[in-house]
Design an enzyme around this catalytic site. Structure first.
Site, PDB file in Angstrom:
ATOM      1  N   GLU A 155       0.840  -1.189   0.000  1.00  0.00           N
ATOM      2  CA  GLU A 155       0.000   0.000   0.000  1.00  0.00           C
ATOM      3  C   GLU A 155       0.883   1.249   0.000  1.00  0.00           C
ATOM      4  OE1 GLU A 155      -3.240  -0.212   2.824  1.00  0.00           O
ATOM      5  OE2 GLU A 155      -3.484  -2.332   2.373  1.00  0.00           O
TER       6      GLU A 155
ATOM      7  N   LYS B 260       1.237   3.269   7.516  1.00  0.00           N
ATOM      8  CA  LYS B 260       2.436   3.748   6.833  1.00  0.00           C
ATOM      9  C   LYS B 260       2.016   4.989   6.048  1.00  0.00           C
ATOM     10  CE  LYS B 260       3.682   1.613   2.952  1.00  0.00           C
ATOM     11  NZ  LYS B 260       3.972   0.629   1.883  1.00  0.00           N
TER      12      LYS B 260
ATOM     13  N   CYS C 104      -1.787  -7.375   6.645  1.00  0.00           N
ATOM     14  CA  CYS C 104      -1.310  -8.692   6.212  1.00  0.00           C
ATOM     15  C   CYS C 104      -0.140  -9.299   6.974  1.00  0.00           C
ATOM     16  CB  CYS C 104      -0.989  -8.646   4.728  1.00  0.00           C
ATOM     17  SG  CYS C 104      -2.485  -8.353   3.763  1.00  0.00           S
TER      18      CYS C 104
ATOM     19  N   ALA D 238       6.429 -13.128   5.484  1.00  0.00           N
ATOM     20  CA  ALA D 238       7.116 -13.496   6.727  1.00  0.00           C
ATOM     21  C   ALA D 238       8.567 -12.992   6.705  1.00  0.00           C
ATOM     22  CB  ALA D 238       7.077 -15.013   6.915  1.00  0.00           C
TER      23      ALA D 238
END
Ligand code: NAD
Ligand code: UGA
Length: 477
Positions: free
Chosen positions: A173, A343, A280, A229
């Site tokens: 994003e 963010k 996420c 991850a």
């Protein structure tokens, strides 16, 4: 098979921008994005492009070029599926909050519901593409649901047939449009050659062939979880070192720069901060942890769980540190919060570190004045699970914590005892610190959890400054 019509189920942060770029780059394909949420679809159709439901730099221009031409937003799900050669499933897959796997496993109810809708409404041969991030082997479930409908006659006279592909999305994003227009790679997982090549042809309109990777379904699904991850692990790693820098007198910016020059490590994703947010990273790691536990890989599960644990610790240590520096109490004190989005360059606040840090300070009785250039008040109210409020007592030491959303930086800092920078918005990087300091109550602090302000200028203006990862000698008081 060349694709002429696409339907995307889910008009969210992924479905909207991804389909807008496909429509822009493939003028010969009709793309319809459908969603059950009428307000969201109305916002996508708003003639005023500044009111799109997703804020992303450059997205208004892309939507402006294609909407009404070959890009459509609608709540009419069934006809859009029926008309489609290819259906993307781009629905939400949050962490389960109750039942088996609560707190770790992904909640697949929306994926299953949309697969059932496709099974019911598709006509002829349909390629179904998993765009949502999903646990490994979800394609099996989707396939099972579609297989049950396979072979039934359809209005078109053709029997229903399906192919299932995995095509996870890697956009971030705030940079979604440029990520989509110039992706590092496009990943297509599947075992139906024709379907894989049909999807590769869509991307081939603008993505170089060598960046279109083909794998089996399970590798594709697992690569998405693994990529997130690994990215999140880098952030927890640098945040862990930020705390050590503060304790030892080292400077995490210098450490990050020094290690980033090692080409095996690289410079990206080494910015310390208040912890990673976004819808996420945490969800996908927890999902990975759940999968590992399911397969009896408990050491692997613990390893990835620690990345999430460190992230929570970073958020709570920042809230604790603010209280400590403000003489051990923030009750009745005004604290300006600079940034609420997870963010910069997005209006998304999902899992934003600002939520837990603000909640901790509200518990301590602080009065928060929150400024964010793109996040609206109702979003903050939902996240903090309480509406904006005025302090409830004339005696400011008896007051409960309260918050208000303010329209400017100036309003946020009026009589404030401290500022906490939580999002790295450009507007916080070049501030007139003399002017700001003149409006605050002294002694006053700036806590820069993103290390983006001009700390020297703030200190010269008479403010004490704490920056994440700067050793004590360098944090200026
Ligand atoms: P989102 O919540 O913004 O959007 C999902 C949309 O799907 C919602 O608007 C919801 O109303 C709609 N929906 C759910 N079920 C539906 C149904 N049966 N019919 C029609 N509409 C339905 O979510 P998002 O951020 O776009 O994420 C979607 C998926 O993409 C998730 O799996 C996520 O993990 C993944 N992903 C997200 C990002 C990101 O940056 N947000 C990046 C990569 C991958
Ligand atoms: C992330 C991934 O970067 C995408 O590739 C992925 O597609 C997406 O998740 C997803 O699956 O949803 P996103 O969460 O949108 O994208 O944004 P990031 O730029 O990755 O930032 C995530 C969080 O980490 C933010 O809170 C950000 O401030 C923080 N961050 C990032 C740091 O604290 N330091 C860094 O160096 C980088």
């Amino acid at each position: 098979m060349s694709i002429r019509t696409i339907c995307c189920i889910g008009a969210g942060y992924v479905g909207g921008p991804t389909m807008a770029v496909i429509a822009d780059r493939c003028p010969g394909i009709q793309v319809t994005v459908v969603d059950l949420n009428q307000a969201r679809i109305d916002a996508w159709n708003d003639p005023d492009l500044s009111k799109l439901p997703v804020y992303e730099p450059g997205l208004d221009a892309v939507v402006g070029r294609c909407r009404g031409r070959n890009l459509h937003f609608s709540t009419a799900v069934e006809p859009a599926i029926a008309a489609a050669d290819m259906v993307f499933l781009s629905v939400n897959t949050p962490t389960k909050t109750k039942g088996v796997g609560a707190g770790q496993a992904s909640d697949l109810r929306w994926i299953e519901a949309s697969a059932r809708q496709v099974a019911a409404c598709a006509q002829g041969h349909t390629i179904v593409v998993e765009k949502s991030t999903l646990p490994v082997r979800t394609a099996e479930t989707v396939q099972a649901i579609l297989s049950a409908a396979q072979g039934n006659g359809t209005g078109s006279g053709q029997p229903k047939t399906f192919a299932v592909l995995s095509n996870p999305e890697f956009l971030a994003e705030g940079t979604a449009v440029s990520d989509l227009e110039n992706p590092d790679r496009v990943l297509i997982g599947g075992d139906d050659e024709g379907a894989i090549e049909a999807l590769a042809e869509v991307y081939g309109h603008w993505v170089p062939e060598q960046r279109i990777l083909r794998t089996n379904l399970w590798s594709s699904e697992l690569s998405k979880l693994t990529a997130n991850a690994f990215l999140a692990q880098r952030i927890s790693s640098i945040n862990s070192i930020s705390a050590l820098c503060e304790a030892t007198g080292a400077d995490v910016q210098e450490v990050a720069k020094a290690i980033g020059f090692d080409s095996r490590i690289g410079h990206k994703f080494l910015k310390p901060g208040p912890g990673f947010g976004g819808s996420c990273f945490q969800k996908d790691i927890l999902n990975l942890v759940y999968l590992c536990s399911h397969y009896g890989l408990h050491e692997v599960a613990d390893y990835w769980q620690s990345v999430v644990n460190l992230n929570g610790w970073q958020q709570s240590r920042i809230a604790r540190l603010v209280v400590q520096r403000l003489f051990g109490t923030v009750t009745g004190k005004t604290i300006a919060i600079f940034g609420f989005a997870f963010k910069a360059d997005t209006n998304d606040t999902r899992e934003s570190p600002a939520i837990s840090i603000c909640a901790d300070l509200l518990d301590e009785g602080a009065r928060l004045t929150i400024y964010d250039p793109k996040v609206n008040e109702s979003q903050i109210a939902g996240d903090l699970a309480t509406g904006a409020s005025k302090p409830d007592s004339k005696d400011q030491l008896l007051t409960e914590g309260s918050w208000s959303k303010v329209a400017s930086i100036e309003e946020a800092v009026k009589n404030a005892d401290a500022i906490i920078v939580l999002t790295e918005w450009q507007c916080f990087k070049d501030l007139d610190w003399q002017h700001i300091a003149g409006n605050m109550r002294r002694p006053a602090w700036v806590f820069d959890a993103r290390s983006v302000i001009d700390a020297q200028a703030a200190n010269t203006a008479g403010l004490s400054v704490w920056s994440v990862g700067k050793g004590t000698q360098q944090n200026i008081s």
